[in-house]
Every structure is written in C-alpha cells, then in structure tokens.
Write a protein that holds these residues in place. Structure first.
Motif, PDB file in Angstrom:
ATOM      1  N   HIS A 102       0.837  -1.209   0.000  1.00 36.19           N
ATOM      2  CA  HIS A 102       0.000   0.000   0.000  1.00 36.19           C
ATOM      3  C   HIS A 102       0.873   1.260   0.000  1.00 36.19           C
ATOM      4  O   HIS A 102       0.647   2.185  -0.773  1.00 36.19           O
ATOM      5  CB  HIS A 102      -0.927   0.019   1.220  1.00 36.19           C
ATOM      6  CG  HIS A 102      -1.790   1.249   1.260  1.00 36.19           C
ATOM      7  ND1 HIS A 102      -2.809   1.465   0.364  1.00 36.19           N
ATOM      8  CD2 HIS A 102      -1.761   2.353   2.056  1.00 36.19           C
ATOM      9  CE1 HIS A 102      -3.370   2.648   0.610  1.00 36.19           C
ATOM     10  NE2 HIS A 102      -2.757   3.194   1.623  1.00 36.19           N
ATOM     11  N   ALA A 103       1.869   1.299   0.888  1.00 37.83           N
ATOM     12  CA  ALA A 103       2.621   2.548   1.104  1.00 37.83           C
ATOM     13  C   ALA A 103       4.028   2.488   0.520  1.00 37.83           C
ATOM     14  O   ALA A 103       4.318   3.157  -0.474  1.00 37.83           O
ATOM     15  CB  ALA A 103       2.659   2.867   2.585  1.00 37.83           C
ATOM     16  N   THR A 104       4.909   1.706   1.146  1.00 36.96           N
ATOM     17  CA  THR A 104       6.305   1.626   0.673  1.00 36.96           C
ATOM     18  C   THR A 104       6.808   0.186   0.803  1.00 36.96           C
ATOM     19  O   THR A 104       6.384  -0.537   1.714  1.00 36.96           O
ATOM     20  CB  THR A 104       7.246   2.510   1.540  1.00 36.96           C
ATOM     21  OG1 THR A 104       7.100   2.124   2.907  1.00 36.96           O
ATOM     22  CG2 THR A 104       6.932   3.980   1.378  1.00 36.96           C
ATOM     23  N   PRO A 105       7.768  -0.208  -0.036  1.00 38.09           N
ATOM     24  CA  PRO A 105       8.358  -1.546   0.141  1.00 38.09           C
ATOM     25  C   PRO A 105       9.144  -1.646   1.449  1.00 38.09           C
ATOM     26  O   PRO A 105       9.230  -2.722   2.037  1.00 38.09           O
ATOM     27  CB  PRO A 105       9.273  -1.709  -1.078  1.00 38.09           C
ATOM     28  CG  PRO A 105       9.398  -0.364  -1.697  1.00 38.09           C
ATOM     29  CD  PRO A 105       8.221   0.451  -1.259  1.00 38.09           C
ATOM     30  N   TYR A 106       9.712  -0.527   1.909  1.00 39.86           N
ATOM     31  CA  TYR A 106      10.384  -0.519   3.210  1.00 39.86           C
ATOM     32  C   TYR A 106       9.319  -0.515   4.305  1.00 39.86           C
ATOM     33  O   TYR A 106       8.462   0.371   4.339  1.00 39.86           O
ATOM     34  CB  TYR A 106      11.268   0.732   3.340  1.00 39.86           C
ATOM     35  CG  TYR A 106      11.784   0.951   4.747  1.00 39.86           C
ATOM     36  CD1 TYR A 106      12.747   0.116   5.284  1.00 39.86           C
ATOM     37  CD2 TYR A 106      11.276   1.978   5.536  1.00 39.86           C
ATOM     38  CE1 TYR A 106      13.208   0.294   6.581  1.00 39.86           C
ATOM     39  CE2 TYR A 106      11.731   2.163   6.840  1.00 39.86           C
ATOM     40  CZ  TYR A 106      12.690   1.320   7.350  1.00 39.86           C
ATOM     41  OH  TYR A 106      13.136   1.495   8.640  1.00 39.86           O
ATOM     42  N   ASP A 107       9.357  -1.506   5.193  1.00 43.05           N
ATOM     43  CA  ASP A 107       8.443  -1.586   6.343  1.00 43.05           C
ATOM     44  C   ASP A 107       7.063  -0.992   6.056  1.00 43.05           C
ATOM     45  O   ASP A 107       6.691   0.064   6.602  1.00 43.05           O
ATOM     46  CB  ASP A 107       9.070  -0.862   7.551  1.00 43.05           C
ATOM     47  CG  ASP A 107       9.884  -1.843   8.389  1.00 43.05           C
ATOM     48  OD1 ASP A 107       9.887  -3.040   8.057  1.00 43.05           O
ATOM     49  OD2 ASP A 107      10.500  -1.403   9.368  1.00 43.05           O
TER      50      ASP A 107
END
Ligand code: ZN
Length: 244
Positions: free
Chosen positions: A115-120
C-alpha cells in the motif's frame, strides 16, 4: 500476464463499480487491490464485498488498519478521523473479518504489491521525493513495485547501471530496458488527488511490456449526494469533485 492494479477506493461504490466495468472490458487475467478499501466514502460494506468478489489479492491500507486500531485515527487529520470513526461504526462483521485479515504485501516473480512503501510497509511512509524513491528501491528486487497511498499516479524508474532515477508522469508507458526497475503509483479509484477527478488505476501487461494508466468517469454527483446524507465534512465532499 495482464494485471489490473487498483488502490484507495475509500468506500466510493460509484467509482469502484465504474472501474471494475472498465477492467472487465480490458481483458485482464489478475486484479490486485493495494488497500484503503474503506474510509471517507458512504459504502464501506458494499466496496469490501466487491473487492472480495473480484480481486485475486488485496493488501491492507492504513485506513483499513485504522478501523481496528484505537491509536491510529488519533494521528489522522480531523476530517479523516471523522470518516474513519463513521466507517468503523458502519462496518459489518463480514467486512471487518475480511479487512482485518489482509496481508501487508503480496508478490510473485514479476512484481511486489504494497500500500505505502516496500520498506516496512506497516509504517505507512510516503514516497514523495527522489531520495524517498532511491531508499525504497533497496527493499525489493522485482522489476515492479506497485503502490498507492499518496493518491497521485506516476512511475519512478531506477536504472541499475547508472543509478539514475527518473520520474515519469502517468502515460501509456512502454518499457524495454532490462536494467531498469520501477515503482508505479497506481493513483486512487475513490479519491484522486492529481487534479483529475476521474478514477485512476493501472494495467500492467508483461507480454507487450506496457504500463497503462486508465482514467474512468463515474457518477461523482451521486457519490457526493450520499456523502452529504451521512454527514461527511463538506471539505471531503467537495475535494472529490475537484480531484484534490
Ligand atoms: Zn488512501
């Protein structure tokens, strides 16, 4: 493979129905949803049902998560908080069970969906700069990472050899460079914020090597009328008409 990737529906049934018709007229093989199925709009249960029936894989968004989290809505702005509190009261058990069990990411050999970022992804960070993008390219190895969250569609290309990053405006984009990887923001079905009020989603065709941004008209006035009926703040009602 031909994918349709949708995101940020936000309880907008009119928009989601129109987008699904457009998807079915475009002969895709897999439909992915990147979350924020609910929040803002007056039809959270109907949208959850449509997503459940039509999408092969669905990821959790921050508004979906906020329904189940006593702390998160307090960090939202006032209008978003009013909307999520209304949504939380409105959701039936079937919808709650579906939304509460969504994963934070899905992937296959070709792409990663968050949804937001591939990082965490559970931290719900935004990718709004070249620096944010460069950092996030370190956290996946697929050719594509699909995201939503900002409601602003576009492509970010990372050229592996030179390390160069380019921002590409939404367009019908043909990729044939094997040394590049991409973060594709698919925009928003239910609340676009790029000054175009039409719903937005993306088709990825890995056979023809195309990324297609689709814009779909829907009954915005009908949707706004329903928002007023349930008492949503006027700011939320007018913004959908202006795509902001
Ligand atoms: Zn959203």
């Amino acid at each position: 493979m031909r994918y349709a990737v949708i995101s940020d529906i936000h309880g907008n049934y009119e928009a989601l129905s129109a987008v699904l018709s457009d998807i079915y007229s475009n002969k895709v093989e897999m439909i992915l949803c990147l979350g924020d199925v609910v929040g803002y709009g007056p039809n959270p249960n109907e949208c959850t049902q449509l997503i459940r029936d039509h999408c092969h894989h669905t990821i959790m968004g921050n508004h979906d998560a906020a329904v189940f989290d006593p702390i998160m809505p307090q960090e939202f702005n006032k209008n978003a908080r009013i909307a999520i509190e209304w949504t939380s009261r409105e959701l039936n058990k079937k919808s709650r069970d579906f939304l509460n069990n969504l994963p934070l990411k899905w992937d296959n050999d070709e792409l990663l969906a968050v949804h937001a970022t591939p990082y965490d992804s559970h931290l719900w960070y935004y990718i709004t700069s070249i620096e944010d993008a460069r950092f996030n390219f370190n956290f996946f190895s697929h050719s594509f990472c699909f995201t939503g969250h900002t409601h602003i569609p576009g492509i970010i290309r990372y050229e592996e050899n030179s390390g160069e990053i380019a921002i590409i405006k939404p367009c019908n984009y043909r990729y044939n460079d094997e040394n590049s990887r991409f973060i594709v923001n698919v925009g928003s079905v239910g609340q676009p914020r790029d000054r175009d009020s039409r719903s937005c989603y993306v088709i990825l065709d890995t056979d023809t090597k195309e990324v297609l941004f689709r814009r779909v008209e829907y009954d915005i006035q009908g949707y706004q009328g329903k928002m007023r009926l349930i008492g949503m703040p006027e700011f939320l009602v007018t913004r959908v008409g202006e795509g902001r």
